[in-house]
Design an enzyme around this catalytic site. Structure first.
Site, PDB file in Angstrom:
ATOM      1  N   ASP A 150       0.691  -0.747  -0.108  1.00  4.84           N
ATOM      2  CA  ASP A 150      -0.257  -0.036  -0.135  1.00  4.84           C
ATOM      3  C   ASP A 150       0.125   1.130   0.180  1.00  4.84           C
ATOM      4  OD1 ASP A 150       0.312   1.416   2.456  1.00  4.84           O
ATOM      5  OD2 ASP A 150       0.210  -0.326   2.815  1.00  4.84           O
ATOM      6  N   VAL A 151       0.342   2.750  -0.323  1.00 10.81           N
ATOM      7  CA  VAL A 151       1.550   3.867  -0.572  1.00 10.81           C
ATOM      8  C   VAL A 151       2.125   3.727   0.849  1.00 10.81           C
ATOM      9  CG1 VAL A 151      -0.464   4.974   0.553  1.00 10.81           C
ATOM     10  CG2 VAL A 151       0.489   5.761  -1.377  1.00 10.81           C
TER      11      VAL A 151
END
Length: 252
Positions: free
Chosen positions: A105-106
């Site tokens: 994820d970011v």
């Protein structure tokens, strides 16, 4: 060489992704031995058949593999979001067929694998093959006795029927080390939330036999031949026999 599907041939040749191969075939841009194929699933013998795209003869390239240290703030997709760039901007001249093996994820960072071998990538991500992924998580708080029992027996997540059972885990001085044989969406963050832990930093330190080691954030490297062969064997595929593996100069 045995026959493979046309879509895979186009991806391995670096012409397109396997998902877009059907569009090229439907548009009449691909010919096999001078004739339009019936579809992207048609068998192609790379040693005997001539495949062209817009009249250009395609050659089957050796698979490419890269290991990237993804920094936080990047999305694991081809398209950037409104707020975050894509990890592919960290890879010089990435061919269209290059895909990420799983996601981070970011906000997460660490090891992210890329390949042009779609079959191997699919197996590495599929739960059936239980390829281990190891994480180092800096957390606030610490697991209580119930949390430690859950880590040993399986942590149940909200709205999820399957518990998360780490292959191994260790907690010491605010650092939770985990090894999981799966890659459910945001599984580590969800597990930490269920244990009442706040995540300060989440780093994937290995994926199967490939380790992050001392690779700096934003840098990439080519897996060693032994790492590459171990990836294939981990999902019961034969490693490539040709030793002239495509290499990449690490990004500076």
């Amino acid at each position: 060489m045995s026959a493979i599907r046309l879509a895979r041939f186009l991806a391995r040749a670096g012409a397109t992704s396997r998902r877009r191969a059907a569009d090229l075939v439907a548009a009449g841009r691909v010919l096999v031995n001078g004739r339009p194929p019936l579809g992207p699933g048609d068998p192609v013998d790379p040693d005997r058949d001539a495949v062209t795209l817009d009249g250009r003869l395609l050659a089957l390239a050796l698979p490419m593999w890269l290991a990237l240290h993804k920094p936080p703030g990047y999305v694991t997709s081809r398209a950037a979001s409104q707020r975050h760039p894509t990890v592919f901007t960290l890879l010089d001249d990435a061919p269209p067929a290059l895909v990420a093996v799983g996601r981070l994820d970011v906000l997460s960072e660490g090891l992210l694998l890329f390949t042009t071998d779609g079959e191997l990538a699919a197996r590495l991500m599929h739960p059936r093959w239980a390829v281990p992924r190891a994480y180092r998580v800096l957390v606030t708080g610490e697991p209580d006795e119930a949390g430690r029992r859950a880590l040993a027996r399986g942590v149940r997540l909200p709205d999820d029927d399957r518990p998360v059972l780490p292959l191994r885990w260790q907690f010491e001085r605010g650092v939770l080390e985990l090894e999981l044989a799966e890659g459910r969406s945001r599984v580590v963050r969800r597990l930490c939330a269920e244990l009442g832990l706040g995540v300060r930093q989440l780093v994937r330190v290995s994926y199967g036999p490939v380790a992050l080691r001392d690779l700096a954030p934003g840098r990439s490297r080519t897996p060693t031949p032994s790492e590459r062969d171990a990836l294939y064997r981990a999902v019961q595929l034969e490693p490539p026999q040709d030793t002239s593996w495509i290499s990449r100069t690490p990004r500076s």
